[in-house]
Scaffold this motif. Structure first.
Motif, short mmCIF file in Angstrom:
data_model
loop_
_atom_site.label_atom_id
_atom_site.label_comp_id
_atom_site.label_asym_id
_atom_site.label_seq_id
_atom_site.Cartn_x
_atom_site.Cartn_y
_atom_site.Cartn_z
N TYR A 67 0.84 -1.18 0.00
CA TYR A 67 0.00 0.00 0.00
C TYR A 67 0.89 1.24 0.00
N THR A 68 0.31 2.39 -0.36
CA THR A 68 1.08 3.63 -0.55
C THR A 68 0.45 4.76 0.25
N GLU A 69 1.33 5.60 0.87
CA GLU A 69 0.90 6.81 1.56
C GLU A 69 1.57 8.01 0.93
N THR A 70 0.93 9.16 0.98
CA THR A 70 1.53 10.40 0.46
C THR A 70 1.98 11.27 1.62
N THR A 71 3.03 12.04 1.39
CA THR A 71 3.53 13.01 2.37
C THR A 71 3.39 14.40 1.78
N PRO A 72 3.01 15.39 2.58
CA PRO A 72 2.73 16.73 2.03
C PRO A 72 4.00 17.42 1.54
N ASN A 73 3.83 18.25 0.52
CA ASN A 73 4.96 19.06 0.05
C ASN A 73 5.28 20.14 1.09
N HIS A 74 6.56 20.53 1.18
CA HIS A 74 6.98 21.56 2.12
C HIS A 74 8.31 22.16 1.67
N SER A 75 8.59 23.37 2.16
CA SER A 75 9.87 24.03 1.89
C SER A 75 10.82 23.75 3.04
N HIS A 76 12.10 24.05 2.87
CA HIS A 76 13.11 23.70 3.86
C HIS A 76 13.93 24.92 4.29
N GLU A 77 14.34 24.88 5.57
CA GLU A 77 15.41 25.73 6.07
C GLU A 77 16.58 24.81 6.40
N TYR A 78 17.79 25.32 6.27
CA TYR A 78 18.95 24.47 6.45
C TYR A 78 19.76 24.91 7.67
N LEU A 79 20.31 23.93 8.40
CA LEU A 79 21.07 24.19 9.62
C LEU A 79 22.40 24.87 9.30
N GLU A 80 22.89 25.69 10.24
CA GLU A 80 24.16 26.35 10.04
C GLU A 80 25.33 25.39 10.17
N GLU A 81 25.19 24.37 11.04
CA GLU A 81 26.29 23.44 11.26
C GLU A 81 26.50 22.54 10.05
N TRP A 82 27.78 22.26 9.80
CA TRP A 82 28.11 21.32 8.73
C TRP A 82 27.93 19.89 9.23
N THR A 83 27.44 19.03 8.34
CA THR A 83 27.47 17.58 8.54
C THR A 83 28.49 17.00 7.57
N CYS A 84 29.29 16.05 8.03
CA CYS A 84 30.41 15.58 7.21
C CYS A 84 30.48 14.06 7.21
N ASP A 85 31.05 13.54 6.14
CA ASP A 85 31.56 12.18 6.13
C ASP A 85 33.00 12.23 5.64
N LYS A 86 33.57 11.11 5.25
CA LYS A 86 34.98 11.09 4.91
C LYS A 86 35.31 11.86 3.64
N THR A 87 34.34 12.03 2.77
CA THR A 87 34.62 12.64 1.47
C THR A 87 33.96 13.99 1.23
#
Length: 541
Positions: A90-110
């Motif tokens: 079965y399938t569910e829908t999620t509402p559309n929305h706009s985003h704000e982005y955090l000031e902190e960086w998220t990182c991985d190895k690359t």
């Protein structure tokens, strides 16, 4: 003949009849499909033997997410779920929305990026590969151990470590010692310059004393018994009849040009007079006086922020110099070329200061043994990390100017200095605004001899701390005016710290065990013992 034939025919029919008639007493065995039947809640196996009401293995679906299409600012998202055992979906829908982005960086190895505040991991901003600097060698390779080189991303300050292969040949060394003011060693004579053998602190002996007079400095002359290096200490003549003082200490001044201090100690205040509103205290030794409003719950005479260290007494002060500024105090350790602690009181009114940051670091001439040149930080990969923050010294020009002495900074990786360490300093200002005032002590954890640390510089070397600490004290006041004392500590490694502040919170007792210092010793012993054993980060917010 016909009669015989007819009899045989009936016998034959009887045999066929009785052999084909089912035994009604024999039980029926059902057969079930190997395929699943299902509805929106269950799945099961149906009978294939014609008994349509018979089913087996009717159980709830084992639901899991099988496909996700994330919502965007203009389009709804879609999440598809399926049963892991049958074919139900079965399938569910999620509402559309706009985003704000955090000031902190998220990182991985690359790479690095800014996560969206909605928590959906795939929504990212400014994602890109790390931009590595040229790297800083923190451990030179030898024949026995690999070297270490640390690269730092110029954008997000994420760090990676690479090994430098061990040296493959046997080094040759000079037979003669090379030395500086603290150590001696034998230099390599092969093509690998900078490799050292027999590196250790000087072993001073053969003392020669030239006594000081009222007009001339004296000298103590030493010789290292290993390398024959020489050391001279200046002996000062002190005026034991004169006392100098500030708000916290008094001392006997030297009569020479060096401004040295003898008998440096806290004031020993007693009450000299009081009325309905004001109490006046006088130091029994130097006669310095202060006044205090009655019924204050933290007395300025306690000097709560000043810790006690074993080197503070005159009997063990060769490697400890307490230095007082207008609004904070340090204890400088010459053997490490940096301060063991920097302490101050911060009030809500201090946060209202408007003095701008000056970014003008300078040598501290008041340190008798001298501080290192700030040039050792150039191209080192380290920042000058404030112990007492400049952002807490905005009350006036004196406070801001004093915070930029080299004696008030230590080498910090930028990923710590501008990262979680800065977050902690901001949180302390929030607590000050909440509770009215806080007492703060900050410093490096100096738990090993100086020569066991990596260092910056050549002649005078400032060690690179592996950990830093802060301890904070305040009173929480309830609506009825009751004051509850609180204390907490923090320990952070000198590197990038990715966890929440609560992860680095510890009891004050823990910091004391790592540093050898005694914090908030002016408190009543019963209160000090109780609050220094606790670590309740949530109670501060």
């Amino acid at each position: 003949m016909k009669i015989v034939f007819r009899s045989l025919f009936f016998i034959f029919l009887s045999i066929i009849f009785f052999s084909c008639t089912p035994n009604v007493s024999e039980s029926h065995h059902h057969f079930f499909s190997t395929e699943w039947s299902y509805d929106e809640n269950f799945h099961w196996h149906e009978a294939t033997c014609g008994c349509g009401d018979e089913i087996v293995e009717k159980i709830n679906h084992n639901i899991t997410e099988s496909k996700r299409i994330e919502a965007t600012a203009t389009k709804e998202g879609e999440i598809t779920y399926c049963c892991l055992d049958c074919e139900y979906t079965y399938t569910e829908t999620t509402p559309n929305h706009s985003h704000e982005y955090l000031e902190e960086w998220t990182c991985d190895k690359t790479s690095h990026w800014h996560n969206a505040d909605c928590g959906i991991e795939s929504h990212r901003s400014q994602q890109g590969n790390h931009w590595w600097d040229d790297g800083a060698i923190t451990q030179d390779p030898t024949e026995n151990i690999d070297g270490i080189k640390i690269y730092t991303c110029k954008i997000c300050y994420y760090q990676k470590t690479e090994s430098i292969a061990k040296l493959s040949h046997e080094h040759s060394f000079s037979q003669n010692f090379t030395f500086d003011s603290k150590y001696h060693w034998k230099e390599s004579t092969c093509e690998h310059t900078g490799i050292k053998a027999d590196f250790e602190p000087h072993k001073w002996s053969n003392l020669t004393v030239i006594a000081a007079t009222a007009s001339e400095d004296g000298k103590n002359k030493y010789t290292c018994e290993t390398c024959n290096a020489k050391k001279t200490e200046t002996l000062h003549w002190y005026d034991l009849n004169e006392w100098k003082y500030n708000a916290e200490f008094h001392w006997n001044p030297s009569t020479c040009r060096h401004g040295a201090q003898l008998n440096l100690s806290f004031h020993d205040f007693t009450i000299s007079s009081e009325d309905d509103e004001i109490i006046t205290y006088e130091c029994d030794t130097c006669k310095y006086t202060i006044t205090e409003q009655k019924n204050t719950y933290i007395s300025d005479t306690l000097h709560l922020e000043i810790p006690t260290c074993k080197g503070f007494s005159n009997n063990d002060s060769s490697d400890h110099q307490v230095r007082t500024f207008h609004y904070y105090t340090i204890c400088y350790r010459e053997s490490y070329e940096e301060s063991e602690w920097s302490a101050y009181k911060l009030t809500r009114n201090d946060l209202l200061g408007t003095t701008k940051r000056i970014d003008s670091f300078r040598h501290d001439n008041a340190i008798l043994t001298g501080t290192v040149s700030q040039d050792v930080y150039t191209n080192s990969g380290f920042q000058k990390g404030h112990l007492t923050p400049a952002a807490d010294m905005k009350r006036d020009d004196f406070a801001m100017y004093d915070s930029f002495y080299i004696s008030n900074v230590c080498p910090q990786y930028s990923s710590l200095n501008t990262g979680k360490w800065s977050t902690l300093e901001k949180e302390i200002r929030n607590w000050c605004n909440l509770y009215g005032q806080v007492y703060v002590v900050t410093g490096p954890i100096l738990e090993k001899p100086a020569y066991e640390y990596n260092a910056l510089g050549t002649t005078d070397k400032i060690i690179i701390p592996e950990y830093f600490y802060k301890v904070i004290f305040t009173y929480k006041t309830d609506e009825e005016g009751n004051h509850t004392p609180m204390a907490i500590g923090f320990i952070m490694p000198n590197n990038k710290c990715d966890n929440d502040l609560s992860y680095y919170a510890v009891s004050v007792d823990t910091v004391e065990s790592r540093t050898g210092l005694d914090f908030f010793s002016a408190l009543d012993d019963s209160i000090e013992t109780q609050i220094e054993a606790l670590c309740d980060f949530n109670s501060w917010n």
